[in-house]
Design an enzyme around this catalytic site. Sequence first.
Site, PDB file in Angstrom:
ATOM      1  N   TRP A  54      62.506  54.110 -20.075  1.00 37.71           N
ATOM      2  CA  TRP A  54      62.039  54.095 -18.679  1.00 37.71           C
ATOM      3  C   TRP A  54      63.178  54.113 -17.674  1.00 37.71           C
ATOM      4  O   TRP A  54      62.940  54.231 -16.475  1.00 37.71           O
ATOM      5  CB  TRP A  54      61.173  52.849 -18.427  1.00 37.71           C
ATOM      6  CG  TRP A  54      59.816  52.912 -19.049  1.00 37.71           C
ATOM      7  CD1 TRP A  54      59.280  53.942 -19.779  1.00 37.71           C
ATOM      8  CD2 TRP A  54      58.805  51.901 -18.978  1.00 37.71           C
ATOM      9  NE1 TRP A  54      58.011  53.620 -20.169  1.00 37.71           N
ATOM     10  CE2 TRP A  54      57.696  52.379 -19.686  1.00 37.71           C
ATOM     11  CE3 TRP A  54      58.738  50.631 -18.392  1.00 37.71           C
ATOM     12  CZ2 TRP A  54      56.522  51.633 -19.828  1.00 37.71           C
ATOM     13  CZ3 TRP A  54      57.590  49.892 -18.529  1.00 37.71           C
ATOM     14  CH2 TRP A  54      56.478  50.391 -19.239  1.00 37.71           C
ATOM     15  N   HIS A 113      73.769  55.850 -24.241  1.00 36.82           N
ATOM     16  CA  HIS A 113      73.045  56.888 -23.486  1.00 36.82           C
ATOM     17  C   HIS A 113      74.045  57.628 -22.587  1.00 36.82           C
ATOM     18  O   HIS A 113      74.992  57.029 -22.082  1.00 36.82           O
ATOM     19  CB  HIS A 113      71.945  56.236 -22.642  1.00 36.82           C
ATOM     20  CG  HIS A 113      71.011  57.229 -22.042  1.00 36.82           C
ATOM     21  ND1 HIS A 113      71.309  57.927 -20.900  1.00 36.82           N
ATOM     22  CD2 HIS A 113      69.795  57.665 -22.447  1.00 36.82           C
ATOM     23  CE1 HIS A 113      70.310  58.754 -20.624  1.00 36.82           C
ATOM     24  NE2 HIS A 113      69.378  58.612 -21.546  1.00 36.82           N
ATOM     25  N   GLY A 143      66.480  64.954 -17.792  1.00 36.77           N
ATOM     26  CA  GLY A 143      65.965  64.820 -16.429  1.00 36.77           C
ATOM     27  C   GLY A 143      66.016  66.107 -15.618  1.00 36.77           C
ATOM     28  O   GLY A 143      65.825  66.091 -14.411  1.00 36.77           O
TER      29      GLY A 143
END
Length: 256
Positions: A9, A100, A177
Amino acid sequence: MKYLIAANWKMHKTVAETLEYLEIFLPSVKDLFAVDIMIAPPFTALASASIKLDAAKKEGEYNVFLGAQNMFYAEKGAYTGEISPLMLNELNVDYVIVGHSERRQIFGEKDNLINNKVFSAIEHGIRPILCVGETLEEREQGITLKVVENQIRKGLAGLGADIQFVDIAYEPVWAIGTGKNATPEQAEEVHRFIRSLINELSKGNDDKTRILYGGSVKPENARDLIKQPNINGFLVGSASLDPKKFYQIITEVLEV
Ligand code: PEP
């Protein structure tokens, strides 16, 4: 091998929004055991999510796990702003996302720090999901496999057979994204390479290690990606923020 569908998230959702999400999402995946499902809310919502999940598991059968988006390797100390593995253990966190690309790029995380986090997570019974992936510039230079190999060799250095306690997420930075996913063929080429590399590094102890694809996964592209033989699940960002879309991705995987 049971596939893993994981939600990252990022810095989205308050405690109230997290509980609202779980209220909608959990009933949709009740009694669904064919895949492992993981949700990684922000740290501030982890405790509430954990309580909500425990309560749901008392009432029914759920194969849903809780993940953290990051973790520091030490158990405690003068590390302002950091979260320790013991703190995650207390909340029954099962997974932690490590390395990440946003942590690497925005917060300057280097491979040796990431390697320490991987070791610490395993030591504390938390399964790390090690993220790797090339930038657009690196892909255009034709060094994708070299970059990924370097991140994996350094991130998993010294683990050997313990690689079985790790999952990998291949996330091309240019696909995160952006709405632009890697084609199934592009992803499969890297996944196949990662599989052979971890097989070598673990001396064959990699059969529990899932290699997830991440980067603009959505219901519309999930099916073609998951059909690839070396894609063992997904790490989903944007599309996981909507409980219905995340569930749709799960159903796409189940149908293949
Ligand atoms: C991610 O950040 O892990 C990710 C895959 O994001 P998105 O799905 O939004 O590309």
